[in-house]
Design a protein around this motif. Structure first.
Motif, short mmCIF file in Angstrom:
data_model
loop_
_atom_site.label_atom_id
_atom_site.label_comp_id
_atom_site.label_asym_id
_atom_site.label_seq_id
_atom_site.Cartn_x
_atom_site.Cartn_y
_atom_site.Cartn_z
N ASP A 20 8.60 -3.41 -1.79
CA ASP A 20 7.49 -2.68 -1.18
C ASP A 20 6.94 -1.65 -2.15
N ASP A 21 5.66 -1.31 -1.96
CA ASP A 21 5.10 -0.24 -2.78
C ASP A 21 5.83 1.07 -2.44
N ASN A 22 6.03 1.31 -1.16
CA ASN A 22 6.72 2.53 -0.72
C ASN A 22 7.28 2.28 0.67
N THR B 140 15.42 -0.86 -2.11
CA THR B 140 13.99 -0.67 -1.94
C THR B 140 13.46 0.46 -2.80
N GLN B 141 12.23 0.87 -2.53
CA GLN B 141 11.58 1.91 -3.31
C GLN B 141 10.98 2.92 -2.34
N ILE B 142 11.38 4.19 -2.48
CA ILE B 142 10.89 5.19 -1.53
C ILE B 142 10.55 6.48 -2.25
N THR B 143 9.83 7.36 -1.57
CA THR B 143 9.56 8.68 -2.16
C THR B 143 10.69 9.63 -1.77
N MET B 144 10.80 10.70 -2.56
CA MET B 144 11.92 11.62 -2.40
C MET B 144 11.91 12.36 -1.06
N PHE C 18 0.11 14.65 -10.47
CA PHE C 18 -0.33 14.67 -9.06
C PHE C 18 0.85 14.35 -8.13
N LYS C 19 2.04 14.82 -8.46
CA LYS C 19 3.19 14.48 -7.62
C LYS C 19 3.87 15.76 -7.15
N GLU C 20 3.07 16.71 -6.69
CA GLU C 20 3.64 17.99 -6.26
C GLU C 20 4.52 17.85 -5.03
N PHE C 21 4.44 16.68 -4.34
CA PHE C 21 5.29 16.52 -3.15
C PHE C 21 6.75 16.34 -3.52
N ASN C 22 7.04 16.14 -4.80
CA ASN C 22 8.43 16.06 -5.26
C ASN C 22 9.01 17.46 -5.47
N GLY D 194 0.83 -1.21 0.00
CA GLY D 194 0.00 0.00 0.00
C GLY D 194 0.86 1.25 0.00
N CYS D 195 0.30 2.35 -0.53
CA CYS D 195 1.04 3.62 -0.57
C CYS D 195 0.04 4.76 -0.37
N PRO D 196 0.36 5.69 0.56
CA PRO D 196 -0.58 6.78 0.86
C PRO D 196 -0.69 7.84 -0.23
N LYS D 197 0.19 7.82 -1.22
CA LYS D 197 0.16 8.86 -2.27
C LYS D 197 -0.92 8.52 -3.31
N HIS D 198 -1.02 9.36 -4.34
CA HIS D 198 -2.07 9.10 -5.34
C HIS D 198 -1.60 9.56 -6.73
N CYS D 199 -0.43 9.13 -7.16
CA CYS D 199 0.11 9.56 -8.45
C CYS D 199 -0.81 9.06 -9.59
N SER D 200 -0.99 9.93 -10.59
CA SER D 200 -2.01 9.65 -11.61
C SER D 200 -1.64 8.51 -12.54
N PHE D 201 -0.34 8.21 -12.66
CA PHE D 201 0.11 7.17 -13.61
C PHE D 201 0.26 5.81 -12.94
N CYS D 202 -0.02 5.74 -11.63
CA CYS D 202 0.31 4.55 -10.84
C CYS D 202 -0.96 3.87 -10.34
N SER D 203 -0.99 2.55 -10.38
CA SER D 203 -2.19 1.82 -9.93
C SER D 203 -2.03 1.27 -8.51
N VAL D 204 -0.82 1.42 -7.94
CA VAL D 204 -0.55 0.79 -6.63
C VAL D 204 -1.54 1.25 -5.56
N TRP D 205 -1.75 2.56 -5.44
CA TRP D 205 -2.60 3.07 -4.35
C TRP D 205 -4.05 2.66 -4.53
N ARG D 206 -4.45 2.38 -5.77
CA ARG D 206 -5.84 1.95 -6.00
C ARG D 206 -5.98 0.45 -5.80
S1 SF4 Z 1 4.18 6.17 -7.90
FE1 SF4 Z 1 5.08 5.58 -5.95
S2 SF4 Z 1 4.53 7.28 -4.58
FE2 SF4 Z 1 3.14 7.41 -6.35
S3 SF4 Z 1 1.31 6.23 -5.72
FE3 SF4 Z 1 2.67 4.83 -6.87
S4 SF4 Z 1 3.87 3.79 -5.26
FE4 SF4 Z 1 2.98 5.64 -4.35
#
Ligand code: SF4
Length: 516
Positions: free
Chosen positions: A210-212, A261-265, A301-305, A165-177
């Motif tokens: 991990d997703d994140n 691993t995989q992490i956000t910036m 939708f990745k303004e946190f970067n 699971g990942c708390p973000k919501h990037c528009s190109f990514c299906s992980v959070w959904r």
């Molecule tokens: S791209 Fe990365 S940070 Fe964004 S929703 Fe997907 S797993 Fe999370």
């Protein structure tokens, strides 16, 4: 009734880069009464259909990239009289498609760890249901993989999951959904137990798949504090403490182990976390940078970067803490212009990322981008091999376009050609050699060059190549390179390695102790 688990792939290399974890987790979910399942990863070798008998169960896990090959296997297995069951992200999104094209008896939506036993019981009775709902199970229900079923000397890196699971919501990514925005974090005991088992077998390099991995940021904690939301704060602190506890346990493993691993910036703003990563032997991380401009980040939708100089600074922070970055950049955003390509390559070099991937924006099923694109294509009659473009994963591999989303100022060819140029420049021998200074000895620098070339060729093989001749050259390289590369990653087996008991340590990091 024998159970066969198949990871489909249209090419087989004899050696795999990362263990396909789901195969060994679903093997663990297979009750003993059916015996050990046959585990087939087609990145190693093609499935042998003669091993499948009438009444057997064939479980096929698919994502959109391998769905077509998966459907082919499904049809052949059903012809042999087996029960065919599809799972994985793509089958969760398009269960009906697996029935139509893959001759499925059943599909499983969501996590398979718990529901799999019921699917098998129904097949054994001869009454499989068309659809099963696996849902999102609790972290405590995630099963450890049955690594003893893995063919020896076949993979470079092992994979262990610590959080889903990942708390973000990037528009190109299906992980959070698909996996949800609430991180489901495994207890450190079970994670470390699995890693020790892998090290006993000789795996030194392990991907924390991990997703994140950085699922709670300092900003999340500060926001909950400002809002005086005691419940949320306790939850975040618990998750964050769990991360530090796991890293403290990893730090006690043999010093030759390397994790990726995989992490956000945002982790760059959290030196305590980066220090803990270094102590835990987490030497590398995939960081989704996507765009080097603020407009581009807004578009996904990745303004946190960060963008520009701030981005360079943040990426350098990882390096300062000995965490090497695999930067993931994306081209084809509506805000990109011809000069964006070279600017991105230059920034990647300046920021000192060790590896980089340059992907073309693609509307992946299950994403916000896909929904928008599908809507915009409603009146577009384009079909290839009689398949509408919005179902491109059903188009035979060699006929698929390389760019799907229309761009306001560049043609698909131009985006593809410029992306190719960036790959070539970043992975030229002279650039790789310069970057290899991030490791010390000559042996390690040579290994760095080999791995860089392998990484480049494997990507070339998945659609970046400009024509079929270069793709076939890339496939040959990708067949030849993994064998010697695997030896670089291999360690001496440590059959006597014990699970570290875990030295007492404060579960809550120092920076959080002042909060509330
Ligand atoms: S791209 Fe990365 S940070 Fe964004 S929703 Fe997907 S797993 Fe999370």
């Amino acid at each position: 009734m024998r159970v066969h688990l198949v990871n489909p792939n249209h090419l087989s290399f004899g050696t795999g880069v990362i263990t396909p974890r789901w195969l060994y987790v679903i093997a663990a979910a297979t009750p003993q009464e059916y015996g050990d399942p046959a585990v087939i990863d087609e990145t190693l070798k093609r499935v042998d259909l003669t091993q499948i008998q009438s009444g057997d169960v064939v479980g096929i896990g698919i994502h959109s990239g391998n769905a077509l090959r998966g459907y082919e296997i499904g049809r052949m297995a059903r012809e042999r009289g087996a029960y065919v069951v599809f799972g994985g992200t793509h089958a969760s999104l398009y269960p009906e498609e697996a029935h139509t094209f893959g001759a499925a008896h059943a599909t499983v939506k969501g996590d398979g760890d718990v529901i799999w036993a019921s699917v098998l019981a129904d097949c054994a009775k001869g009454t499989p249901q068309a659809h099963y709902e696996g849902g999102r199970i609790e972290a405590g229900q995630f099963l450890p993989a049955r690594w003893e079923l893995m063919p020896p000397k076949s993979y470079m890196w092992a994979s262990v999951q610590t959080v889903r699971g990942c708390p973000k919501h990037c528009s190109f990514c299906s992980v959070w959904r698909m996996d949800g925005q609430q991180p489901r974090q495994r207890a450190s005991d079970v994670v470390v137990q699995e890693i020790v088992e892998l090290r006993r077998m000789g795996f030194r390099f392990v991907v924390l798949a991990d997703d994140n991995f950085y699922s709670v940021t300092l900003e999340d904690v500060n926001l909950a504090t400002r809002q005086k939301d005691a419940h949320r704060l306790a939850e975040l602190k618990g998750l964050r403490a769990g991360r530090f506890e796991l890293m403290a346990r990893l730090a006690e493993l043999p010093g030759d182990m390397v994790f990726f691993t995989q992490i956000t910036m945002e982790a760059a703003e959290d030196p305590e976390f980066l220090d803990a990563m270094r102590r835990a032997h987490i030497r590398g991380a995939l960081v989704g940078i996507e765009s080097v401009t603020p407009e581009g980040l807004k578009a996904v939708f990745k303004e946190f970067n960060s963008a520009g100089k701030d981005l360079v600074h943040r990426l350098q922070m990882f390096r300062k803490h000995d965490v090497h970055v695999l930067g993931s950049f994306m081209f084809g955003l509506s805000t990109d212009r011809p000069e964006t390509f070279e600017a991105t390559r230059a920034l990647a070099e300046e920021a000192g990322v060790a590896f980089a991937q340059f992907v073309i924006l693609t509307p992946f099923p299950g994403t916000v981008d896909f929904q928008r694109w599908e809507k915009s294509m409603a009146s577009d009659p384009t079909r290839i091999a009689d398949i509408p473009l919005t179902r491109y994963w059903l188009i035979p591999q060699g006929l698929r376009p390389k760019v799907y989303m229309p761009h306001p100022v560049m043609s698909a060819d131009e985006i593809h050609r410029r992306t190719q140029t960036v790959w070539d420049g970043f992975y030229s021998l002279s650039s790789i050699w310069k970057r290899s200074r991030c490791v010390k000895s000559l042996r390690r620098r040579l290994a760095f060059v080999l791995v860089s070339k392998l990484y480049r060729q494997m990507f070339a093989n998945t659609g970046i190549g400009t024509d079929s001749a270069s793709e076939s050259r890339a496939a040959n390289w990708a067949r030849w390179l993994p064998k010697p590369t695997r030896l670089l990653f291999q360690g001496a087996p440590m059959p006597g390695l014990q699970v570290p008991l875990g030295t007492p340590h404060p579960a809550i990091p120092k920076s959080d102790s002042h909060i509330m």
